[in-house]
Design a protein around this motif. Sequence first.
Motif, PDB file in Angstrom:
ATOM      1  N   VAL A  46      18.074 -15.218  10.738  1.00 33.35           N
ATOM      2  CA  VAL A  46      19.375 -14.245  10.787  1.00 33.35           C
ATOM      3  C   VAL A  46      20.001 -14.797   9.958  1.00 33.35           C
ATOM      4  N   VAL A  47      21.216 -14.089   9.728  1.00 32.24           N
ATOM      5  CA  VAL A  47      22.346 -14.714   8.746  1.00 32.24           C
ATOM      6  C   VAL A  47      23.802 -14.294   9.637  1.00 32.24           C
ATOM      7  N   VAL A  48      24.599 -15.349  10.180  1.00 30.46           N
ATOM      8  CA  VAL A  48      25.969 -14.707  10.065  1.00 30.46           C
ATOM      9  C   VAL A  48      26.575 -14.757   9.441  1.00 30.46           C
ATOM     10  N   GLN A  49      27.423 -13.469   9.712  1.00 31.61           N
ATOM     11  CA  GLN A  49      28.555 -13.417   8.118  1.00 31.61           C
ATOM     12  C   GLN A  49      29.758 -13.144   8.376  1.00 31.61           C
ATOM     13  N   ARG A  50      30.777 -14.267   8.553  1.00 29.54           N
ATOM     14  CA  ARG A  50      31.959 -14.174   8.840  1.00 29.54           C
ATOM     15  C   ARG A  50      33.032 -13.833   7.932  1.00 29.54           C
ATOM     16  N   GLY A  51      32.997 -12.681   7.510  1.00 32.69           N
ATOM     17  CA  GLY A  51      33.882 -12.458   6.191  1.00 32.69           C
ATOM     18  C   GLY A  51      33.779 -13.423   5.115  1.00 32.69           C
ATOM     19  N   THR A  52      32.420 -13.196   4.500  1.00 28.16           N
ATOM     20  CA  THR A  52      32.218 -14.240   3.130  1.00 28.16           C
ATOM     21  C   THR A  52      32.538 -13.246   2.060  1.00 28.16           C
ATOM     22  N   ASN A  53      32.714 -12.985   1.392  1.00 27.26           N
ATOM     23  CA  ASN A  53      32.020 -12.199  -0.047  1.00 27.26           C
ATOM     24  C   ASN A  53      30.481 -13.093  -0.660  1.00 27.26           C
ATOM     25  N   HIS A  54      29.901 -11.776  -0.413  1.00 29.39           N
ATOM     26  CA  HIS A  54      28.106 -12.152  -0.570  1.00 29.39           C
ATOM     27  C   HIS A  54      27.835 -10.389  -1.580  1.00 29.39           C
ATOM     28  N   LEU A  55      26.594 -11.155  -2.071  1.00 27.24           N
ATOM     29  CA  LEU A  55      25.495  -9.996  -2.589  1.00 27.24           C
ATOM     30  C   LEU A  55      23.918 -10.111  -2.342  1.00 27.24           C
ATOM     31  N   TRP A  56      23.250  -9.281  -1.832  1.00 29.07           N
ATOM     32  CA  TRP A  56      21.940  -9.192  -1.425  1.00 29.07           C
ATOM     33  C   TRP A  56      21.260  -8.592  -3.303  1.00 29.07           C
ATOM     34  N   HIS A  57      20.593  -9.870  -2.650  1.00 30.15           N
ATOM     35  CA  HIS A  57      19.130  -9.247  -4.187  1.00 30.15           C
ATOM     36  C   HIS A  57      17.752  -9.559  -4.164  1.00 30.15           C
ATOM     37  N   ASN A  58      17.072  -8.639  -3.827  1.00 28.90           N
ATOM     38  CA  ASN A  58      15.816  -8.446  -3.413  1.00 28.90           C
ATOM     39  C   ASN A  58      14.931  -8.430  -4.629  1.00 28.90           C
ATOM     40  N   ARG A  59      13.879 -10.139  -4.764  1.00 29.87           N
ATOM     41  CA  ARG A  59      13.955 -10.593  -6.092  1.00 29.87           C
ATOM     42  C   ARG A  59      11.944  -9.919  -6.102  1.00 29.87           C
ATOM     43  N   GLY A  60      11.490 -10.295  -4.802  1.00 39.91           N
ATOM     44  CA  GLY A  60      10.121  -9.782  -4.521  1.00 39.91           C
ATOM     45  C   GLY A  60       9.443  -9.379  -4.838  1.00 39.91           C
ATOM     46  N   MET A  61       7.957  -9.045  -4.688  1.00 42.75           N
ATOM     47  CA  MET A  61       7.182  -7.427  -5.157  1.00 42.75           C
ATOM     48  C   MET A  61       7.982  -6.565  -3.977  1.00 42.75           C
ATOM     49  N   VAL A 102      20.400 -18.591  -1.106  1.00 39.58           N
ATOM     50  CA  VAL A 102      19.486 -18.768   0.221  1.00 39.58           C
ATOM     51  C   VAL A 102      18.893 -17.586   0.180  1.00 39.58           C
ATOM     52  N   THR A 103      17.490 -18.306  -0.126  1.00 45.80           N
ATOM     53  CA  THR A 103      16.390 -17.340   0.142  1.00 45.80           C
ATOM     54  C   THR A 103      16.463 -16.453   2.020  1.00 45.80           C
ATOM     55  N   VAL A 104      16.809 -15.329   2.490  1.00 47.50           N
ATOM     56  CA  VAL A 104      16.280 -15.271   3.830  1.00 47.50           C
ATOM     57  C   VAL A 104      15.427 -14.252   4.290  1.00 47.50           C
ATOM     58  N   ARG A 105      14.038 -14.861   4.422  1.00 48.95           N
ATOM     59  CA  ARG A 105      12.505 -14.579   5.170  1.00 48.95           C
ATOM     60  C   ARG A 105      13.153 -13.727   6.347  1.00 48.95           C
ATOM     61  N   ALA A 106      11.495 -13.338   6.401  1.00 55.22           N
ATOM     62  CA  ALA A 106      11.533 -12.318   7.713  1.00 55.22           C
ATOM     63  C   ALA A 106      11.850 -12.987   9.227  1.00 55.22           C
ATOM     64  N   PRO A 143       9.657  -4.796  -0.044  1.00 55.05           N
ATOM     65  CA  PRO A 143      10.571  -4.332   0.123  1.00 55.05           C
ATOM     66  C   PRO A 143      11.116  -5.432   0.989  1.00 55.05           C
ATOM     67  N   CYS A 144      12.604  -5.005   1.289  1.00 55.34           N
ATOM     68  CA  CYS A 144      12.985  -5.577   2.515  1.00 55.34           C
ATOM     69  C   CYS A 144      13.788  -5.741   2.803  1.00 55.34           C
ATOM     70  N   ARG A 145      13.659  -5.600   4.618  1.00 50.65           N
ATOM     71  CA  ARG A 145      13.954  -4.738   5.721  1.00 50.65           C
ATOM     72  C   ARG A 145      15.104  -5.546   6.300  1.00 50.65           C
ATOM     73  N   GLY A 150      10.166  -9.131   5.096  1.00 50.01           N
ATOM     74  CA  GLY A 150      10.690  -9.565   3.588  1.00 50.01           C
ATOM     75  C   GLY A 150      10.992 -10.147   2.981  1.00 50.01           C
ATOM     76  N   GLU A 151      11.179 -10.624   1.993  1.00 46.80           N
ATOM     77  CA  GLU A 151      12.521 -11.689   2.253  1.00 46.80           C
ATOM     78  C   GLU A 151      13.680 -10.920   0.727  1.00 46.80           C
ATOM     79  N   CYS A 152      15.008 -11.939   0.705  1.00 49.21           N
ATOM     80  CA  CYS A 152      15.867 -11.322  -0.465  1.00 49.21           C
ATOM     81  C   CYS A 152      16.421 -12.578  -0.562  1.00 49.21           C
ATOM     82  N   ASP A 153      17.652 -12.781  -1.120  1.00 47.30           N
ATOM     83  CA  ASP A 153      17.876 -13.731  -1.579  1.00 47.30           C
ATOM     84  C   ASP A 153      19.378 -13.481  -1.360  1.00 47.30           C
TER      85      ASP A 153
END
Length: 173
Positions: free
Chosen positions: A128-143, A121-125, A145-147, A109-112
Amino acid sequence: MSEELHVRRIVTGHNDAGEAVIAEDEQLPGAGLAEDAGRTSATFFHVWATHEMPVDLGDEAMGCQRQGSATTVDGSGAGSVLRIGVLPPGTRSPMHRTESLDYGICLEGECDMELDSGETVTVRAGDVVVQRGTNHLWHNRGMGPCRFAWILLDARPVEVGGRTLGASWRHGA
């Protein structure tokens, strides 16, 4: 939690002769995160957690490790967490920061991903996201599921401009 959601966990070990064997082969139940208290429709599979480096590969340590971790903000300071998360369409996480280096691998799937600066940024199947202690949220605006597979490695809190940016988990942020 959806009935079709599942994660199979296969764990290896050793027999008395020192040969590799399958120690466990099981379906994991889906659950929530401790900080979330059921406020989103995301399902998480708490696959594994370690609490020290180097990791203890003994059978006694496996009992604690196999429980995984249902929290994102508390760590031992020298451990890791592996979890799989499924975000149904419309799911939005709170804005949050962990005291960890996180590898987020989008499996399906995909997720913002939105940062507290407003960048999105839109993340797709396959991404890979490398989070370095950053403040963030995930939002699945697609049709669909995002795994994700998330691997969290305990880290020191981020320091910026003389301020320590510790863990946070804020709804409505």
